[in-house]
Design a protein around this motif. Structure first.
Motif, PDB file in Angstrom:
ATOM      1  N   UNK A 180       1.039  -1.090   0.016  1.00  0.00           N
ATOM      2  CA  UNK A 180       0.100  -0.059   0.044  1.00  0.00           C
ATOM      3  C   UNK A 180       0.770   1.245   0.072  1.00  0.00           C
ATOM      4  N   UNK A 181       0.389   2.293  -0.525  1.00  0.00           N
ATOM      5  CA  UNK A 181       1.079   3.538  -0.416  1.00  0.00           C
ATOM      6  C   UNK A 181       1.559   3.925   1.139  1.00  0.00           C
ATOM      7  N   UNK A 182       2.852   4.331   1.214  1.00  0.00           N
ATOM      8  CA  UNK A 182       3.200   4.768   2.399  1.00  0.00           C
ATOM      9  C   UNK A 182       2.691   5.658   3.247  1.00  0.00           C
ATOM     10  N   UNK A 183       2.802   6.166   4.387  1.00  0.00           N
ATOM     11  CA  UNK A 183       2.326   7.278   5.051  1.00  0.00           C
ATOM     12  C   UNK A 183       3.397   8.124   4.873  1.00  0.00           C
ATOM     13  N   UNK A 184       3.493   9.287   4.561  1.00  0.00           N
ATOM     14  CA  UNK A 184       4.458  10.120   4.121  1.00  0.00           C
ATOM     15  C   UNK A 184       4.446  11.294   5.123  1.00  0.00           C
ATOM     16  N   UNK A 185       5.460  11.605   6.090  1.00  0.00           N
ATOM     17  CA  UNK A 185       5.500  12.531   7.046  1.00  0.00           C
ATOM     18  C   UNK A 185       6.795  13.453   6.275  1.00  0.00           C
ATOM     19  N   UNK A 186       6.557  14.902   5.871  1.00  0.00           N
ATOM     20  CA  UNK A 186       7.410  15.773   5.329  1.00  0.00           C
ATOM     21  C   UNK A 186       7.477  16.735   6.164  1.00  0.00           C
ATOM     22  N   UNK A 187       8.846  17.336   5.918  1.00  0.00           N
ATOM     23  CA  UNK A 187       9.184  18.758   6.559  1.00  0.00           C
ATOM     24  C   UNK A 187       9.787  19.596   5.363  1.00  0.00           C
ATOM     25  N   UNK A 188       9.363  20.720   5.277  1.00  0.00           N
ATOM     26  CA  UNK A 188       9.586  21.480   4.174  1.00  0.00           C
ATOM     27  C   UNK A 188      10.793  22.306   4.594  1.00  0.00           C
ATOM     28  N   UNK A 189      11.528  23.348   3.761  1.00  0.00           N
ATOM     29  CA  UNK A 189      12.532  24.090   3.776  1.00  0.00           C
ATOM     30  C   UNK A 189      12.267  25.179   5.123  1.00  0.00           C
ATOM     31  N   UNK A 190      11.138  25.416   5.382  1.00  0.00           N
ATOM     32  CA  UNK A 190      10.849  26.385   6.367  1.00  0.00           C
ATOM     33  C   UNK A 190      10.526  25.616   7.692  1.00  0.00           C
TER      34      UNK A 190
ATOM     35  N   UNK B 233       1.019  20.914   9.861  1.00  0.00           N
ATOM     36  CA  UNK B 233       0.419  20.376  11.042  1.00  0.00           C
ATOM     37  C   UNK B 233       1.400  20.467  12.306  1.00  0.00           C
ATOM     38  N   UNK B 234       0.817  20.556  13.510  1.00  0.00           N
ATOM     39  CA  UNK B 234       1.809  20.631  14.750  1.00  0.00           C
ATOM     40  C   UNK B 234       2.151  19.186  14.769  1.00  0.00           C
ATOM     41  N   UNK B 235       3.309  18.990  15.585  1.00  0.00           N
ATOM     42  CA  UNK B 235       3.713  17.599  15.890  1.00  0.00           C
ATOM     43  C   UNK B 235       2.655  16.778  16.754  1.00  0.00           C
ATOM     44  N   UNK B 236       1.971  17.367  17.830  1.00  0.00           N
ATOM     45  CA  UNK B 236       1.057  16.494  18.505  1.00  0.00           C
ATOM     46  C   UNK B 236      -0.242  16.328  17.577  1.00  0.00           C
ATOM     47  N   UNK B 237      -0.586  17.118  16.724  1.00  0.00           N
ATOM     48  CA  UNK B 237      -1.537  16.751  15.928  1.00  0.00           C
ATOM     49  C   UNK B 237      -1.002  15.561  14.971  1.00  0.00           C
ATOM     50  N   UNK B 238       0.065  15.571  14.404  1.00  0.00           N
ATOM     51  CA  UNK B 238       0.694  14.568  13.359  1.00  0.00           C
ATOM     52  C   UNK B 238       0.746  13.463  14.163  1.00  0.00           C
ATOM     53  N   UNK B 239       0.973  13.261  15.571  1.00  0.00           N
ATOM     54  CA  UNK B 239       1.102  12.080  16.329  1.00  0.00           C
ATOM     55  C   UNK B 239      -0.044  11.444  16.505  1.00  0.00           C
ATOM     56  N   UNK B 240      -0.910  12.320  16.761  1.00  0.00           N
ATOM     57  CA  UNK B 240      -2.405  11.678  16.849  1.00  0.00           C
ATOM     58  C   UNK B 240      -2.841  11.016  15.387  1.00  0.00           C
ATOM     59  N   UNK B 241      -2.757  11.636  14.516  1.00  0.00           N
ATOM     60  CA  UNK B 241      -3.180  11.052  13.209  1.00  0.00           C
ATOM     61  C   UNK B 241      -2.419  10.014  12.762  1.00  0.00           C
TER      62      UNK B 241
ATOM     63  N   UNK C 261       8.114  23.545   8.255  1.00  0.00           N
ATOM     64  CA  UNK C 261       6.606  23.005   8.508  1.00  0.00           C
ATOM     65  C   UNK C 261       6.506  21.634   8.239  1.00  0.00           C
ATOM     66  N   UNK C 262       5.552  20.987   9.138  1.00  0.00           N
ATOM     67  CA  UNK C 262       5.213  19.446   9.046  1.00  0.00           C
ATOM     68  C   UNK C 262       3.973  19.333   8.335  1.00  0.00           C
ATOM     69  N   UNK C 263       3.968  18.339   7.380  1.00  0.00           N
ATOM     70  CA  UNK C 263       2.877  17.858   6.749  1.00  0.00           C
ATOM     71  C   UNK C 263       2.746  16.350   6.542  1.00  0.00           C
ATOM     72  N   UNK C 264       1.405  15.869   6.431  1.00  0.00           N
ATOM     73  CA  UNK C 264       1.071  14.492   6.550  1.00  0.00           C
ATOM     74  C   UNK C 264       0.460  14.108   5.126  1.00  0.00           C
ATOM     75  N   UNK C 265       0.851  13.124   4.512  1.00  0.00           N
ATOM     76  CA  UNK C 265       0.218  12.753   3.577  1.00  0.00           C
ATOM     77  C   UNK C 265      -0.016  11.086   3.723  1.00  0.00           C
TER      78      UNK C 265
END
Length: 145
Positions: free
Chosen positions: A60-70, A87-95, A72-76
């Motif tokens: 299955x496609x992986x869960x991708x957690x990203x950090x951009x150049x600024x 996202x904030x780190x706490x929100x990312x951990x929950x998801x 900021x954290x993103x979740x795909x």
């Protein structure tokens, strides 16, 4: 003398032979001494040294957690080339914890910008580990020739 021979009865020996147990304990001691240095704590990371091996195509496609150049954290979680809301780190951990509970066999990878601080990537990996992710992979781009 009657000619009768009286036999002396031997008492049964009530001792336990401990030599085999000592042998087993020595073997276990050696095994534990060899494996103890191999057990490490912290974030387990296998850094790529060039061309990285791709994920299996049948997975299955992986869960991708990203950090951009600024930083900021993103979740795909869908495999649709990333999310656009930071996202904030706490929100990312929950998801991520919820996604891992639903599908524990899914891979989780970190995609970090080359210009981002190493500390931001480590904070993301620690957050993923605390969310229950058993192993975190790192995404790479193929080398340009």
């Amino acid at each position: 003398m009657n000619g009768t021979y009286q036999r002396r009865r031997r008492r049964p020996v009530a001792e336990i032979n401990v030599v085999p147990y000592i042998d087993v304990m020595l073997v276990l001691l050696i095994i534990f001494m060899v494996t103890a240095p191999l057990i490490t704590q912290g974030v387990k990371v296998d850094l790529p040294q060039g061309e990285a091996e791709a994920l299996p195509t049948d997975a299955k496609p992986p869960i991708v957690a990203s950090v951009d150049a600024e930083g900021f954290y993103y979740l795909d979680a869908d495999g649709n080339a990333g999310a656009d809301q930071p996202l904030e780190l706490e929100d990312m951990a929950t998801r991520v914890a919820a996604l891992i509970i639903l599908e524990p066999e899914r891979n989780v990878v970190v995609r970090g910008d080359g210009q981002v601080s190493y500390n931001r990537v480590i904070q993301l990996m620690i957050t993923l580990q605390s969310a229950g992710v058993p192993a975190v992979g790192l995404m790479t781009e193929p080398e340009q020739e």
